[in-house]
Scaffold this active site. Structure first.
Site, PDB file in Angstrom:
ATOM      1  N   LYS A  39      -7.995 -10.508  -8.200  1.00 58.24           N
ATOM      2  CA  LYS A  39      -9.022 -10.739  -7.182  1.00 58.24           C
ATOM      3  C   LYS A  39     -10.130  -9.691  -7.278  1.00 58.24           C
ATOM      4  CE  LYS A  39      -8.650  -9.386  -2.647  1.00 58.24           C
ATOM      5  NZ  LYS A  39      -9.548  -9.317  -1.530  1.00 58.24           N
ATOM      6  N   LYS A  78       0.820  -1.207   0.000  1.00 60.70           N
ATOM      7  CA  LYS A  78       0.000   0.000   0.000  1.00 60.70           C
ATOM      8  C   LYS A  78       0.850   1.251   0.000  1.00 60.70           C
ATOM      9  CE  LYS A  78      -4.389  -1.684   1.798  1.00 60.70           C
ATOM     10  NZ  LYS A  78      -5.408  -1.630   2.846  1.00 60.70           N
ATOM     11  N   LYS A  85     -13.640  -4.705  -3.385  1.00 60.36           N
ATOM     12  CA  LYS A  85     -14.552  -3.579  -3.170  1.00 60.36           C
ATOM     13  C   LYS A  85     -13.999  -2.308  -3.767  1.00 60.36           C
ATOM     14  CE  LYS A  85     -15.362  -4.624   1.532  1.00 60.36           C
ATOM     15  NZ  LYS A  85     -14.079  -4.263   2.118  1.00 60.36           N
TER      16      LYS A  85
HETATM   17  P1  ATP Z   1     -10.794  -3.711  -0.194  1.00 59.59           P
HETATM   18  O1  ATP Z   1     -10.803  -3.531  -1.677  1.00 59.59           O
HETATM   19  O2  ATP Z   1     -11.404  -2.567   0.563  1.00 59.59           O
HETATM   20  O3  ATP Z   1      -9.516  -4.202   0.368  1.00 59.59           O
HETATM   21  P2  ATP Z   1     -11.971  -6.347  -0.403  1.00 59.59           P
HETATM   22  O4  ATP Z   1     -13.260  -6.466  -1.141  1.00 59.59           O
HETATM   23  O5  ATP Z   1     -10.733  -6.799  -1.083  1.00 59.59           O
HETATM   24  O6  ATP Z   1     -11.839  -4.860   0.080  1.00 59.59           O
HETATM   25  P3  ATP Z   1     -11.582  -7.006   2.381  1.00 59.59           P
HETATM   26  O7  ATP Z   1     -12.330  -5.972   3.162  1.00 59.59           O
HETATM   27  O8  ATP Z   1     -10.107  -6.920   2.298  1.00 59.59           O
HETATM   28  O9  ATP Z   1     -12.202  -7.116   0.914  1.00 59.59           O
HETATM   29  O10 ATP Z   1     -11.945  -8.444   2.919  1.00 59.59           O
HETATM   30  C1  ATP Z   1     -13.100  -8.770   3.634  1.00 59.59           C
HETATM   31  C2  ATP Z   1     -13.261 -10.275   3.597  1.00 59.59           C
HETATM   32  O11 ATP Z   1     -13.719 -10.692   2.307  1.00 59.59           O
HETATM   33  C3  ATP Z   1     -11.984 -11.044   3.871  1.00 59.59           C
HETATM   34  O12 ATP Z   1     -12.281 -12.155   4.686  1.00 59.59           O
HETATM   35  C4  ATP Z   1     -11.537 -11.487   2.494  1.00 59.59           C
HETATM   36  O13 ATP Z   1     -10.792 -12.675   2.527  1.00 59.59           O
HETATM   37  C5  ATP Z   1     -12.864 -11.677   1.773  1.00 59.59           C
HETATM   38  N1  ATP Z   1     -12.701 -11.411   0.325  1.00 59.59           N
HETATM   39  C6  ATP Z   1     -12.483 -10.210  -0.245  1.00 59.59           C
HETATM   40  N2  ATP Z   1     -12.409 -10.305  -1.577  1.00 59.59           N
HETATM   41  C7  ATP Z   1     -12.552 -11.626  -1.866  1.00 59.59           C
HETATM   42  C8  ATP Z   1     -12.546 -12.374  -3.081  1.00 59.59           C
HETATM   43  N3  ATP Z   1     -12.376 -11.790  -4.249  1.00 59.59           N
HETATM   44  N4  ATP Z   1     -12.733 -13.707  -3.015  1.00 59.59           N
HETATM   45  C9  ATP Z   1     -12.919 -14.298  -1.827  1.00 59.59           C
HETATM   46  N5  ATP Z   1     -12.924 -13.664  -0.642  1.00 59.59           N
HETATM   47  C10 ATP Z   1     -12.743 -12.342  -0.654  1.00 59.59           C
END
Ligand code: ATP
Ligand code: LTN
Length: 334
Positions: free
Chosen positions: A197, A114, A200
């Site tokens: 991946k 980051k 959000k």
């Molecule tokens: P950000 O983009 O804000 O980092 P994110 O959508 O990548 O958000 P996180 O808030 O980091 O998600 O993760 C919340 C939960 O959702 C964690 O347990 C993470 O493992 C799960 N998660 C997030 N994205 C995925 C994905 N693409 N596939 C499976 N699990 C996911």
């Protein structure tokens, strides 16, 4: 029987959660709340490490909590609360920061990624101490297990190290938690870029399936998902990342085996397969979306539920914090 304790959380970093959060986290949480004394937080203090509009952060925090409940986390059974409602999180994070090595924190790959992405000017100290706050979240509740994605594994290792270090320096205080790392098959990729991946905070919206999107919009995104020119519905992550990703979503939401879905669509085109998947996604999401929107229609009631749960969380957290302060030699107010 005393159930083992479980802790997990998500950042309120968007208006809606995406299907990866649902399949990779919420579906498991929902299942685990039967056999564990579960704590689920919306980690708004962590979200402060990124730039936010204050009114939007407040809205995203409520929306994230509403989606936890809509997806089946029951606030009467599990403890579902907003991190900043329990001040012990910030307080324990400070205490733990004094036993965390500077180099140790600097080795966290999420911080390195980051800070490289944001550049030196936009990197803040909160981003550096992010894992220490996460350790505080977990250790305050004497947590036994922490279900997370594999990107969080290093943070759980740090949490374990800090718990062991504190216990050996000041006497047994913390339970040393065990990570439960989500299965690789639960990882969901971007529909337009199926080797990245789904997230959000993705730059483009076209490849993300949002829990709160209109069903017709999700169906359209599925119909436009990137596939390949082979025309065969077959799982092969390397050669066919797009189709494989759709198969994983299909299997996770329908509870069926990938092989059975491959058989069902043998000899049929991607159009049929995508239509079938769109139906599965829409029928799973529609009630979740409706429940979430209904909860958000009555924010007073939602806020009341969150306050009640925060009260329950605080009574556990404050006990741990008080032990920590005693052991570290802080003079307590009479
Ligand atoms: P950000 O983009 O804000 O980092 P994110 O959508 O990548 O958000 P996180 O808030 O980091 O998600 O993760 C919340 C939960 O959702 C964690 O347990 C993470 O493992 C799960 N998660 C997030 N994205 C995925 C994905 N693409 N596939 C499976 N699990 C996911
Ligand atoms: N860093 C985690 C969110 C998080 C968390 C936690 C997860 C904050 N505190 C405690 C489990 C336990 C993430 O980005 N997914």
């Amino acid at each position: 029987m005393i159930k083992p304790r479980l802790y997990s959380g998500m950042q309120p970093s968007a208006d809606s959660l995406q299907i990866g959060n649902y399949i990779g986290a919420l579906m498991q949480w929902r299942e685990l709340q039967d056999s564990y004394d579960a704590y689920f937080s919306v980690v708004d203090l962590h979200a402060l490490t990124q730039p936010n509009d204050p009114a939007e952060l407040r809205a995203k925090t409520r929306r994230t909590a509403a989606q936890y409940i809509a997806a089946g986390i029951e606030p009467s059974r599990s403890t579902l609360y907003v991190q900043s409602h329990v001040s012990a999180h910030s307080e324990l994070a400070w205490a733990l920061s004094t036993i965390t090595g500077f180099g140790e924190a600097g080795r966290m790959t999420q911080f390195k990624d980051k800070s490289a992405r944001y550049g030196a000017d936009a990197t803040n100290v909160g981003l550096f101490t992010y894992p220490v706050l996460m350790a505080a979240d977990i250790l305050l509740y004497q947590t036994d297990v922490v279900p997370v994605g594999d990107d969080q594994k290093q943070h759980i290792e740090l949490t374990r190290d800090l718990a062991e270090r504190f216990n050996s320096r000041y006497g047994q205080t913390f339970t040393v938690p065990t990570p439960v790392i989500q299965r690789d098959t639960a990882r969901i990729y971007d529909l337009q870029n199926p080797t990245a991946k789904m997230s959000k905070s993705a730059e483009s919206d076209a490849g993300v399936l949002w829990l709160l999107d209109e069903p017709s919009k999700s169906a359209k995104k599925i119909m436009r998902a990137v596939t390949d020119s082979e025309g065969v519905v077959r799982f092969d992550r390397e050669a066919k990342p797009g189709v494989s990703n759709l198969l994983v979503i299909y299997a996770a939401l329908s509870g069926r085996q990938i092989a059975a879905i491959e058989d069902e669509y043998a000899g049929r085109g991607y159009g049929d397969f995508k239509k079938g998947l769109a139906e599965v996604v829409v029928s799973e999401f529609e009630p979740v979306r409706e429940r979430a929107l209904a909860l958000l229609d009555d924010t007073a009631e939602l806020d009341r539920v969150l306050a009640e749960n925060a009260g329950r969380a605080a009574s556990v957290a404050n006990r741990t914090l008080s032990d920590v302060y005693d052991r570290m030699g802080l003079l307590r107010r009479v």
